[in-house]
Write a protein that holds these residues in place. Structure first.
Motif, PDB file in Angstrom:
ATOM      1  N   ALA A  60       0.838  -1.205   0.000  1.00  0.00           N
ATOM      2  CA  ALA A  60       0.000   0.000   0.000  1.00  0.00           C
ATOM      3  C   ALA A  60       0.872   1.254   0.000  1.00  0.00           C
ATOM      4  O   ALA A  60       0.559   2.226  -0.694  1.00  0.00           O
ATOM      5  N   GLU A  94      -5.894   1.350  -2.527  1.00  0.00           N
ATOM      6  CA  GLU A  94      -4.883   1.515  -1.479  1.00  0.00           C
ATOM      7  C   GLU A  94      -5.562   1.538  -0.111  1.00  0.00           C
ATOM      8  O   GLU A  94      -5.117   0.868   0.829  1.00  0.00           O
ATOM      9  N   ARG A  98      -5.075  -1.185   2.890  1.00  0.00           N
ATOM     10  CA  ARG A  98      -4.675  -0.810   4.256  1.00  0.00           C
ATOM     11  C   ARG A  98      -5.703  -1.303   5.279  1.00  0.00           C
ATOM     12  O   ARG A  98      -5.331  -1.793   6.355  1.00  0.00           O
TER      13      ARG A  98
END
Length: 190
Positions: A60, A94, A98
């Protein structure tokens, strides 16, 4: 967050490690009567789940750096709508990556995958190669496919089901190979 950069391209090493793990998967399949506490395979302990979460977080991080770098390349000029749309989609991926990594951290004890049949080294090598490819990749479409594979892996690890994890690892492996073909030189005519 330590910013560790591998020296040289580790994709071939990761692919070799993955292929070795795939070849050994049948031999590592659970044997009747095997001890319940054995954890020779990947993702078979809390520490290994946390290590995967660390790797997914590193992916990420690389994805974020790559998106910012691509946008900054326009040096204040208008960013084409197609590039903006791709960047937005990747930023959403992303965030999801996460969130899934954070979920793995939070619930690592419940996500141990029994009898994965793949080594932890192979899993980590593959995700490390993915992070490096995100950093270096030329085609935005390749990033999208690779991130999709990482998201699949993060979700699969949370199921604790070996078959789902293996499918996700196969997807990442396939995407890494596809990326390699995009950068391989064209064959010379005979």
């Amino acid at each position: 967050m330590a910013n560790q950069q591998p020296k040289g391209d580790t994709t071939d090493q990761a692919i070799d490690a993955f292929e070795g793990a795939v070849a050994g998967a049948a031999a590592a399949a659970p044997q009747p009567g095997a001890a319940a506490g054995e954890s020779n395979g990947g993702l078979a302990s809390v520490a290994q789940i946390v290590e995967l979460a660390d790797q997914l977080s590193a992916c990420a991080d690389q994805l974020h750096e790559r998106i910012v770098r691509d946008i900054r390349a326009y040096e204040g000029n208008a960013v084409p709508a197609k590039v903006q749309a791709a960047a937005r989609a990747l930023l959403e991926d992303e965030l999801l990556l996460r969130q899934r990594a954070n979920g793995l951290y939070a619930d690592a004890a419940t996500y141990v995958v029994k009898s994965l049949g793949k080594s932890q080294q192979g899993v980590v090598a593959l995700t490390t190669a993915a992070a490096e490819k995100i950093r270096k990749i030329a085609l935005i479409g390749d990033i999208t496919g690779l991130v999709a594979g990482l998201l699949h892996l993060a979700g699969a690890a949370a199921t604790g089901q070996a078959a789902s994890v293996i499918t996700a690892l196969d997807k990442i492996h396939t995407q890494l190979k596809a990326i390699e073909t995009h950068r391989a030189p064209a064959p010379k005519p005979a």
